[in-house]
Design an enzyme around this catalytic site. Structure first.
Site, PDB file in Angstrom:
ATOM      1  N   GLU A  46       0.826  -1.202   0.000  1.00 25.33           N
ATOM      2  CA  GLU A  46       0.000   0.000   0.000  1.00 25.33           C
ATOM      3  C   GLU A  46       0.862   1.254   0.000  1.00 25.33           C
ATOM      4  O   GLU A  46       1.723   1.423   0.875  1.00 25.33           O
ATOM      5  CB  GLU A  46      -0.902   0.037   1.242  1.00 25.33           C
ATOM      6  CG  GLU A  46      -1.824  -1.149   1.392  1.00 25.33           C
ATOM      7  CD  GLU A  46      -2.637  -1.070   2.673  1.00 25.33           C
ATOM      8  OE1 GLU A  46      -3.775  -1.553   2.671  1.00 25.33           O
ATOM      9  OE2 GLU A  46      -2.132  -0.519   3.683  1.00 25.33           O
ATOM     10  N   CYS A  47       0.646   2.140  -0.944  1.00 26.66           N
ATOM     11  CA  CYS A  47       1.256   3.466  -0.995  1.00 26.66           C
ATOM     12  C   CYS A  47       2.779   3.395  -0.843  1.00 26.66           C
ATOM     13  O   CYS A  47       3.471   3.030  -1.765  1.00 26.66           O
ATOM     14  CB  CYS A  47       0.611   4.384   0.055  1.00 26.66           C
ATOM     15  SG  CYS A  47       0.831   6.147  -0.301  1.00 26.66           S
ATOM     16  N   GLY A  48       3.327   3.732   0.329  1.00 27.19           N
ATOM     17  CA  GLY A  48       4.768   3.644   0.504  1.00 27.19           C
ATOM     18  C   GLY A  48       5.291   2.244   0.263  1.00 27.19           C
ATOM     19  O   GLY A  48       6.394   2.056  -0.267  1.00 27.19           O
ATOM     20  N   SER A  77      -0.951  -0.931  -4.764  1.00 27.30           N
ATOM     21  CA  SER A  77      -1.685   0.278  -5.129  1.00 27.30           C
ATOM     22  C   SER A  77      -1.293   1.399  -4.188  1.00 27.30           C
ATOM     23  O   SER A  77      -0.708   1.162  -3.124  1.00 27.30           O
ATOM     24  CB  SER A  77      -3.197   0.029  -5.037  1.00 27.30           C
ATOM     25  OG  SER A  77      -3.927   1.226  -5.255  1.00 27.30           O
TER      26      SER A  77
END
Length: 472
Positions: A345-347, A436
């Site tokens: 997720e993200c990072g 994502s």
């Protein structure tokens, strides 16, 4: 008028359907008014009085809860009517009320911002609202704004105004007189640099990075509150507290199926990867999983595990160290090559790319287990509530980032924005890796989360994806 009652006769029975507890909702007309500082100071003040304080944060937020958890001594959970649902929020409040002497809820943004808003949450559960407002540069106008907020709707109760940056008794008197008898001035808080919380580009600095500094600020905050109540000169309503709220158990079925029983999920957790909802960890455990934390920064290899979760955080502040830890990079690469499930997720998604260009414009190689590169974007970014449209089903969450990716493969799906028709964040899949920018709230769909971490992935629905992009 007093606000909250903090006398509680021990822990409540586990089979009851309702209980009472002192509660206060800390809201504001906008961001940057001092909500987190006031909430943390209240949590520490009442903890010093020997009270069990449980703190909740409205909306998708990772940084404020870290601060509030340290201030109160207990984990801080998220409450959001859209992301989590009313029954989930109701049950979380009920469980807290069964054990706590005081519940504090910090709002998000302004009182009426968002759909649903902080006002909606307070109204749904009947929690009195204290308005925190930075009154620098105004006096009677502050009273007008506070009265407008207090009376804008009739489905909630406003307990009073906490005037922040109100440095003199004369300033407080002007506001108090303008409020008249319609709204109490609960506190007039002076400008105090020793109490303010440190910030950086995505919000507050993580608690783990400034633990000792925060302790000093929390202790200063207790005196700050006491002096502010005295300066308000309307009695010690904020700190004497006598009104309770009735909290009812939710009408929801408990999680009884354990699709992850016998599974161990490795979770990256350190200063680079720390955007983790406590509720997500608890949901994985309710699904039967054991969790094992590790540090991609400090450790040399992953723990033995059946699945891996790479959450968001601040990898852009630690790119050199992450890139230099070749042993850990190889360990995670081997894990991916074994086709074991990974959620990034993200990072964590940026960590999976071939590399990241940091805030200084320097490129650092990273995992490279999926195509593409990441790059920081300074102050421009993306945020907002979205539903992850996965082949396995829908999971609610949000996006908040100031970076972008390039050179990635075609997406298998996109986020569906809460209030906008354009596709949201792209969702990628490389083998059993799902990645994502979206931060998922696991409890919004436990069945899908169980499938993701079991590697029971569905084939992407290309017809749906094409229709989704074309319709947008």
């Amino acid at each position: 008028m007093s606000v909250i009652n903090i006398e509680k006769a021990g822990k409540q029975s586990s089979n009851q359907t309702q209980t009472t507890c002192a509660a206060l909702f800390i809201a504001a007309p906008a961001s940057g008014q001092g909500k987190t500082t006031v909430t943390a100071a209240l949590a520490r003040y009442f903890s010093h009085q020997g009270k069990r304080v449980r703190v909740f944060k409205t909306g998708p937020d990772y940084l404020d809860p870290q601060i509030l958890a340290q201030a109160s001594g207990y984990p801080t959970q998220q409450l959001d009517l859209w992301m989590a649902g009313e029954q989930y929020c109701r049950q979380m409040l009920f469980e807290a009320a069964c054990d706590a002497d005081l519940i504090l809820i910090e709002g998000a943004m302004g009182l009426f911002d968002g759909e649903p808003s902080s006002a909606d949450l307070a109204a749904t559960f009947g929690i009195p609202i204290a308005i925190v407002m930075d009154v620098k540069g105004m006096a009677q106008t502050a009273a007008a704004v506070a009265l407008g907020l207090a009376n804008y709707r009739d489905d909630y109760h406003c307990a009073g105004l906490i005037a922040n940056n109100c440095s003199t008794e004369r300033h407080a008197q002007l506001i108090r007189d303008a409020l008249g008898g319609d709204l109490p001035l609960l506190a007039a808080l002076a400008k105090e640099p020793e109490v303010a919380l440190p910030e950086r580009h995505l919000g507050l600095v993580q608690a783990s990075e400034v633990t000792q500094e925060l302790e000093q600020r929390f202790e200063s905050g207790c005196l700050w509150l006491e002096q502010g109540v005295v300066r308000a000169a309307t009695g010690a309503a904020l700190l004497q507290l006598s009104e309770t709220v009735v909290f009812k158990a939710a009408k929801v079925e408990p999680v009884t199926i354990e699709p992850l029983k016998g599974k161990t999920i490795a979770i990256a957790r350190d200063v680079a990867f720390s955007f983790i909802y406590q509720a997500n960890i608890e949901l994985l455990q309710k699904l039967g999983a054991q969790v094992s934390f590790f540090s991609p920064l400090q450790d040399r290899e992953m723990p033995a595990a059946d699945a891996l979760w790479l959450p968001g955080g601040y990898p852009e502040l630690h790119t050199a160290a992450l890139s230099d830890n070749q042993a850990m990079l190889n360990s995670i690469r081997d894990f991916h090559h074994q086709q074991k499930p990974i959620l990034a997720e993200c990072g964590g998604f940026l960590y999976c790319l071939s590399g990241l260009t940091d805030l200084q414009g320097e490129f650092f190689p990273l995992l490279g287990i999926m195509p593409g590169e990441g790059g920081m974007r300074g102050k421009r970014g993306c945020q907002g509530m979205q539903t992850a449209m996965l082949p396995e089903g829908e999971v609610r969450g949000h996006a908040h980032h100031r970076s972008r990716s390039s050179g990635t493969t075609a997406a298998i799906g996109y986020g569906r924005r809460q209030r906008h028709p354009a596709p949201g964040e792209a969702i990628f899949r490389e083998g059993n890796l799902t990645a994502s920018y979206l931060h998922l709230f696991f409890a919004s769909n436990p069945e899908v989360i169980g499938r993701l971490f079991n590697g029971q992935l569905a084939e992407p629905d290309n017809e749906f994806l094409q229709h989704w992009v074309a319709s947008a």
